[in-house]
Design an enzyme around this catalytic site. Structure first.
Site, PDB file in Angstrom:
ATOM      1  N   THR A  84       1.650  -4.050   4.351  1.00 45.13           N
ATOM      2  CA  THR A  84       1.314  -4.335   6.073  1.00 45.13           C
ATOM      3  C   THR A  84       0.875  -6.118   6.073  1.00 45.13           C
ATOM      4  OG1 THR A  84      -0.971  -3.709   5.812  1.00 45.13           O
ATOM      5  CG2 THR A  84       0.885  -2.037   6.653  1.00 45.13           C
ATOM      6  N   ASP A  85       0.351  -6.538   5.036  1.00 40.24           N
ATOM      7  CA  ASP A  85      -0.575  -7.658   5.429  1.00 40.24           C
ATOM      8  C   ASP A  85       0.221  -8.838   5.536  1.00 40.24           C
ATOM      9  OD1 ASP A  85      -3.162  -6.356   4.707  1.00 40.24           O
ATOM     10  OD2 ASP A  85      -3.170  -7.044   2.601  1.00 40.24           O
ATOM     11  N   SER A 135       1.251  -7.421  -0.969  1.00 45.66           N
ATOM     12  CA  SER A 135       1.849  -8.266   0.186  1.00 45.66           C
ATOM     13  C   SER A 135       0.972  -9.536   0.439  1.00 45.66           C
ATOM     14  CB  SER A 135       2.559  -7.726   1.161  1.00 45.66           C
ATOM     15  OG  SER A 135       1.654  -7.625   2.507  1.00 45.66           O
ATOM     16  N   LYS A 170       0.438  -7.738  12.982  1.00 48.66           N
ATOM     17  CA  LYS A 170      -0.256  -6.795  12.497  1.00 48.66           C
ATOM     18  C   LYS A 170      -1.534  -7.232  13.282  1.00 48.66           C
ATOM     19  CE  LYS A 170      -2.724  -4.900   8.434  1.00 48.66           C
ATOM     20  NZ  LYS A 170      -3.004  -4.758   7.128  1.00 48.66           N
ATOM     21  N   GLU A 221       5.392 -21.744  21.305  1.00 50.74           N
ATOM     22  CA  GLU A 221       5.523 -20.595  22.223  1.00 50.74           C
ATOM     23  C   GLU A 221       5.099 -19.445  21.942  1.00 50.74           C
ATOM     24  OE1 GLU A 221       9.750 -21.227  23.011  1.00 50.74           O
ATOM     25  OE2 GLU A 221       9.405 -23.281  23.826  1.00 50.74           O
ATOM     26  N   TYR A 230      -8.166   1.143  -3.322  1.00 46.55           N
ATOM     27  CA  TYR A 230      -6.903   1.476  -4.242  1.00 46.55           C
ATOM     28  C   TYR A 230      -6.319   0.117  -4.735  1.00 46.55           C
ATOM     29  CZ  TYR A 230      -4.900  -0.233   0.091  1.00 46.55           C
ATOM     30  OH  TYR A 230      -4.205  -0.961   1.130  1.00 46.55           O
ATOM     31  N   THR A 277       0.992  -1.332  -0.277  1.00 46.30           N
ATOM     32  CA  THR A 277      -0.017  -0.033  -0.104  1.00 46.30           C
ATOM     33  C   THR A 277       0.912   1.369   0.034  1.00 46.30           C
ATOM     34  OG1 THR A 277      -1.735  -1.211   0.982  1.00 46.30           O
ATOM     35  CG2 THR A 277      -1.530   1.436   1.418  1.00 46.30           C
TER      36      THR A 277
HETATM   37  N1  ASP Z   1      -2.673  -5.410   0.826  1.00 47.31           N
HETATM   38  C1  ASP Z   1      -1.569  -4.435   1.102  1.00 47.31           C
HETATM   39  C2  ASP Z   1      -0.515  -5.159   1.177  1.00 47.31           C
HETATM   40  O1  ASP Z   1      -0.078  -5.853   2.234  1.00 47.31           O
HETATM   41  C3  ASP Z   1      -1.865  -3.817   2.525  1.00 47.31           C
HETATM   42  C4  ASP Z   1      -0.835  -2.824   2.972  1.00 47.31           C
HETATM   43  O2  ASP Z   1       0.177  -2.500   2.432  1.00 47.31           O
HETATM   44  O3  ASP Z   1      -1.176  -1.941   3.888  1.00 47.31           O
HETATM   45  O4  ASP Z   1       0.228  -5.016   0.250  1.00 47.31           O
END
Ligand code: ASP
Length: 306
Positions: free
Chosen positions: A92-93, A59, A163, A289, A27, A13
């Site tokens: 982030t994913d 991702s 996350k 763990e 997006y 993103t």
């Molecule tokens: N779907 C996006 C990714 O992981 C989400 C993000 O980057 O926040 O590439």
């Protein structure tokens, strides 16, 4: 003195664009090149930076071949005498999996700092430029070591970060461990050192991506059965991470199926579907763990490569 910072782009993103500046969900990720992202941060212009595009993907579609390419390029740059450290822009994913993977593989003591964004680059509230600046500031900090994640004003250990939120800018946490540092105006305030472990090295992950062990995650919902495990066993799965309830507890039918799979040679790790906390004790199925189910899956794949 090493002063070059290498910035490796993988998409996400942070490199995403939207037709409307106030659309934070509709997006397309991974549209802008890494040079474009760096150019959007004026404070980086004075620094000795090199940019390299490793991948351009959302991702959610991260794969083993991209991990291998990323680890190889990161190791190459970290070994250069003129390089102080590496920044990786990522979605982030699956950032927690990539961070854990790199933590387990890379041996360099120099910092590798992953960063990401929850809003696309075209958003009225784009968080990518600040996060990228903070990641570079983290690499430049004398106490930064190993694989770290800089996002939303805090630094996390690559081994620990998860996350936890699907929408908030401040989407990451590390459970009981907490952040390593806080970043304000490009300066870090440290709370503790990052955990370090023996790294496996690049040779360990050299096997062709199509030949990696298959490891699946099976969750324990109310009313679970063992049928998914039996189906996976029939398909020749190599490892299973069980995301149990609470302290890794499992419905008796699911547990029985996992024990059958284990007896048949499948490696099983017991994690928890809770957002934080370890799995303590339990003799029959090995505990993951403090690892989340997705981190435990990476760990099991790496163990099965041995
Ligand atoms: N779907 C996006 C990714 O992981 C989400 C993000 O980057 O926040 O590439």
């Amino acid at each position: 003195m090493a002063s070059t910072i290498v910035i490796l782009g993988t998409g996400g993103t942070i490199a995403g664009t939207s037709a409307s500046a106030d659309d934070a969900v509709g997006y397309t990720a991974a549209q802008l090149g890494i040079g474009h992202l760096v150019a959007a941060v004026p404070a980086l212009r004075e620094l000795d930076l090199e940019c390299e595009q490793i991948a351009q993907l959302d991702s959610k579609d991260m794969d083993i071949a991209t991990w291998q390419a990323l680890a190889a390029r990161a190791a190459y740059h970290l070994a250069r005498a003129d390089v102080a450290g590496v920044v990786v822009t990522h979605g982030t994913d699956t950032l927690e999996e990539t961070a854990y993977f790199l933590h387990r593989v890379l041996a360099s003591a120099k910092p590798l700092v992953l960063t990401a964004a929850m809003r696309p680059a075209t958003s009225i509230a784009a968080d990518g430029p600040q996060n990228l600046f903070d990641a570079v500031s983290t690499v430049r900090d004398a106490r930064a070591r190993g694989v770290l994640v800089a996002i939303a004003g805090r630094v996390w250990a690559g081994a620990e970060v998860r996350k936890l939120h699907s929408y908030r800018l401040d989407a990451f946490a590390a459970g009981d461990a907490g952040p390593l540092a806080t970043i304000e105006e490009g300066r870090l305030r440290w709370w503790r050192e990052a955990p370090r472990g023996a790294a496996l090295g690049l040779a360990h992950i050299a096997r062709d991506a199509t030949q990696w062990p298959r490891v699946e995650i099976v969750i324990n919902p109310a009313g679970a059965s063992g049928r998914i495990v039996d189906a996976l066993l029939a398909q020749g799965v190599h490892g299973i991470v069980a995301a149990g309830t609470g302290n890794g507890t499992l419905h008796r039918d699911l547990e029985a199926a996992l024990l059958r799979a284990q007896a048949a040679g499948v490696r099983v790790l017991r994690s928890t579907r809770c957002a934080a906390g370890p799995v303590i004790g339990g003799a029959l199925l090995r505990s993951a763990e403090v690892l989340s189910p997705v981190q435990a899956r990476v760990e099991l794949m790496l163990q099965l490569l041995s």
